[in-house]
Design an enzyme around this catalytic site. Structure first.
Site, PDB file in Angstrom:
ATOM      1  N   TYR A 135      -1.409   0.077  10.282  1.00 33.19           N
ATOM      2  CA  TYR A 135      -1.722  -0.635   9.031  1.00 33.19           C
ATOM      3  C   TYR A 135      -0.533  -0.534   8.065  1.00 33.19           C
ATOM      4  O   TYR A 135      -0.008  -1.541   7.587  1.00 33.19           O
ATOM      5  CB  TYR A 135      -2.998  -0.054   8.407  1.00 33.19           C
ATOM      6  CG  TYR A 135      -3.206  -0.480   6.978  1.00 33.19           C
ATOM      7  CD1 TYR A 135      -3.419  -1.817   6.667  1.00 33.19           C
ATOM      8  CD2 TYR A 135      -3.156   0.436   5.932  1.00 33.19           C
ATOM      9  CE1 TYR A 135      -3.583  -2.226   5.344  1.00 33.19           C
ATOM     10  CE2 TYR A 135      -3.321   0.049   4.621  1.00 33.19           C
ATOM     11  CZ  TYR A 135      -3.535  -1.282   4.329  1.00 33.19           C
ATOM     12  OH  TYR A 135      -3.684  -1.677   3.022  1.00 33.19           O
ATOM     13  N   THR A 183       0.819  -1.219   0.000  1.00 31.95           N
ATOM     14  CA  THR A 183       0.000   0.000   0.000  1.00 31.95           C
ATOM     15  C   THR A 183       0.852   1.268   0.000  1.00 31.95           C
ATOM     16  O   THR A 183       1.978   1.273   0.526  1.00 31.95           O
ATOM     17  CB  THR A 183      -0.901   0.004   1.253  1.00 31.95           C
ATOM     18  OG1 THR A 183      -1.484   1.303   1.424  1.00 31.95           O
ATOM     19  CG2 THR A 183      -0.126  -0.292   2.526  1.00 31.95           C
TER      20      THR A 183
HETATM   21  N1  UFG Z   1     -13.005  11.013   2.507  1.00 32.79           N
HETATM   22  C1  UFG Z   1     -13.977  11.926   2.854  1.00 32.79           C
HETATM   23  N2  UFG Z   1     -15.121  11.446   3.419  1.00 32.79           N
HETATM   24  C2  UFG Z   1     -15.343  10.117   3.644  1.00 32.79           C
HETATM   25  C3  UFG Z   1     -14.336   9.195   3.280  1.00 32.79           C
HETATM   26  C4  UFG Z   1     -13.173   9.685   2.705  1.00 32.79           C
HETATM   27  O1  UFG Z   1     -13.823  13.132   2.657  1.00 32.79           O
HETATM   28  O2  UFG Z   1     -16.398   9.761   4.190  1.00 32.79           O
HETATM   29  C5  UFG Z   1     -11.769  11.513   1.898  1.00 32.79           C
HETATM   30  C6  UFG Z   1     -10.538  11.185   2.739  1.00 32.79           C
HETATM   31  O3  UFG Z   1     -10.312  12.184   3.684  1.00 32.79           O
HETATM   32  C7  UFG Z   1      -9.457  11.104   1.661  1.00 32.79           C
HETATM   33  C8  UFG Z   1     -10.208  10.588   0.422  1.00 32.79           C
HETATM   34  O4  UFG Z   1     -11.577  10.859   0.677  1.00 32.79           O
HETATM   35  O5  UFG Z   1      -8.982  12.374   1.372  1.00 32.79           O
HETATM   36  C9  UFG Z   1     -10.024   9.101   0.200  1.00 32.79           C
HETATM   37  O6  UFG Z   1     -10.306   8.423   1.418  1.00 32.79           O
HETATM   38  P1  UFG Z   1     -10.462   6.842   1.513  1.00 32.79           P
HETATM   39  O7  UFG Z   1     -10.869   6.526   2.906  1.00 32.79           O
HETATM   40  O8  UFG Z   1     -11.326   6.358   0.393  1.00 32.79           O
HETATM   41  O9  UFG Z   1      -9.003   6.314   1.210  1.00 32.79           O
HETATM   42  P2  UFG Z   1      -7.628   6.669   1.931  1.00 32.79           P
HETATM   43  O10 UFG Z   1      -6.889   7.583   0.995  1.00 32.79           O
HETATM   44  O11 UFG Z   1      -7.792   7.100   3.313  1.00 32.79           O
HETATM   45  O12 UFG Z   1      -6.991   5.227   2.042  1.00 32.79           O
HETATM   46  C10 UFG Z   1      -6.408   4.560   1.006  1.00 32.79           C
HETATM   47  C11 UFG Z   1      -6.536   3.065   1.249  1.00 32.79           C
HETATM   48  C12 UFG Z   1      -5.786   2.661   2.480  1.00 32.79           C
HETATM   49  C13 UFG Z   1      -4.368   3.166   2.402  1.00 32.79           C
HETATM   50  C14 UFG Z   1      -4.340   4.635   2.116  1.00 32.79           C
HETATM   51  C15 UFG Z   1      -2.943   5.122   1.897  1.00 32.79           C
HETATM   52  O13 UFG Z   1      -7.878   2.703   1.384  1.00 32.79           O
HETATM   53  O14 UFG Z   1      -5.762   1.256   2.542  1.00 32.79           O
HETATM   54  O15 UFG Z   1      -5.073   4.918   0.951  1.00 32.79           O
HETATM   55  O16 UFG Z   1      -2.740   6.231   2.704  1.00 32.79           O
HETATM   56  F1  UFG Z   1      -3.767   2.964   3.594  1.00 32.79           F
END
Ligand code: UFG
Length: 326
Positions: free
Chosen positions: A142, A118
């Site tokens: 993680y 990741t």
């Molecule tokens: N977001 C929102 N509202 C929500 C959910 C997400 O604004 O309800 C935003 C988050 O703040 C982020 C973007 O949308 O800016 C993407 O969020 P996700 O939760 O979809 O994904 P992440 O970037 O947090 O996580 C992904 C993978 C993880 C990995 C990470 C690497 O799902 O497994 O990238 O940092 F660890």
């Protein structure tokens, strides 16, 4: 004879899509999954062996029975928030159980392994585009657990000749275009499925986490990669290893960043309906921007994303949320 590939975690979101693409490429995917977070209904293109990463005897029998040629390891926990509350769960499964699994592969003389890692292994980016040699300072258990297993694989490669290709995913999204498999996380925390569910009235309005980032509209930037493109990257990696290629690591993304608001606007256009949302504070641990440098995978694996435009990502994800058989 059809070559069999052992797919640990083949009942999950990315694992099941990879099984489909393996099948289309002429392989037999043999899924090993304890169904802790996967679905038996997602295992459609080969047998399901319901077992744990630590079930050494079952894994050795499976290797023998199907004459397994290579393996892919998807079977990990992947919730960043949960990992900060319960780090031991992440180290136990993503490092300790995974190491047992790799040892069993060595014992069964399977010497080619592709590992799902990741972008969370990098931590806070120091450059606009993140290349594979970017420093690795994960900011949550993680990411730390994934990095620890990458390192274990490196040393197991030196000691036992286990060749591994590490694929570091950026933001996986979308679903199978024929709707055969898709993303059914419980709970769902990812942006694109939450947008689709909110638009379809299947979940409450979305909260946008943070509007004061240093980006064009103040919301976070991510690199969204379609799950089919991820799946084809795994097949390319497996084929490289089976052709005698050595251990390596590749980012899997598009190289393009999109803000949260851009994704919401694109979803409203693609779905022809509003996405109910409210603006909220930042979520702990969210880097402002995460975008992959994908020059290495493009040059080395001759891989390029084909389905990762926003329209295809959103439409396939929304279609899945509409039909959602499991
Ligand atoms: N977001 C929102 N509202 C929500 C959910 C997400 O604004 O309800 C935003 C988050 O703040 C982020 C973007 O949308 O800016 C993407 O969020 P996700 O939760 O979809 O994904 P992440 O970037 O947090 O996580 C992904 C993978 C993880 C990995 C990470 C690497 O799902 O497994 O990238 O940092 F660890």
């Amino acid at each position: 004879m059809t070559k069999a590939i052992l797919v640990a975690g083949g009942a999950g979101y990315i694992g099941s899509q990879t099984c489909k693409v393996l099948h289309q490429a002429g392989y037999l995917p043999v899924t090993l999954d304890n169904l802790a977070t996967g679905y038996a209904e997602a295992v459609k293109w080969g047998p399901l062996v319901k077992a744990d990463l630590r079930d050494r005897d079952v894994i050795l029998d499976t290797i023998k029975q199907y004459d397994i040629q290579a393996a892919i390891h998807f079977a990990a926990y992947s919730l960043v928030g949960e990992s900060t509350r319960n780090p031991a769960k992440y180290y136990d499964n993503n490092v300790a159980a995974a190491t047992d699994f790799a040892s069993t592969l060595v014992e069964g003389r399977v010497t080619s392994l592709v590992f799902s890692s990741t972008a969370a292994t990098y931590g806070m980016p120091q450059t606009r585009l993140i290349a594979e040699d970017h420093p690795k300072n994960p900011i949550n258990p993680y990411g730390a657990s994934k990095l620890a297993f990458e390192q274990a694989l490196h040393w197991m490669g030196q000691a036992h000749g286990l060749n591994t290709i590490v694929l570091r995913y950026f933001n996986a999204a979308g679903a199978d275009l024929e709707g055969e498999v898709g993303e059914s996380h419980e709970p769902e925390t990812h942006l694109i499925p939450l947008i689709c569910k909110a638009a379809l009235g299947k979940s409450p309005p979305l909260t946008v986490f943070g509007t004061d980032y240093d980006t064009k509209d103040g919301t976070c930037i991510r690199d969204y990669i379609h799950v089919i493109d991820l799946a084809t990257a795994h097949v390319a990696a497996i084929e490289r290893l089976m052709a005698g290629g050595g251990s390596d690591a590749f980012n899997v993304g598009t190289g393009e960043g999109l803000t949260v608001m851009e994704v919401i606007k694109a979803a409203e256009e693609a779905l022809g309906r509003p996405v109910p949302y409210s603006l909220g504070p930042r979520r702990d641990g969210d880097p402002e921007i995460l975008v992959a440098d994908v020059s290495k995978i493009k040059a080395t694996l001759d891989w390029t994303p084909k389905y990762s435009d926003l329209k295809t990502l959103i439409e396939s994800a929304a279609n899945w949320q509409t039909i959602r058989p499991y």
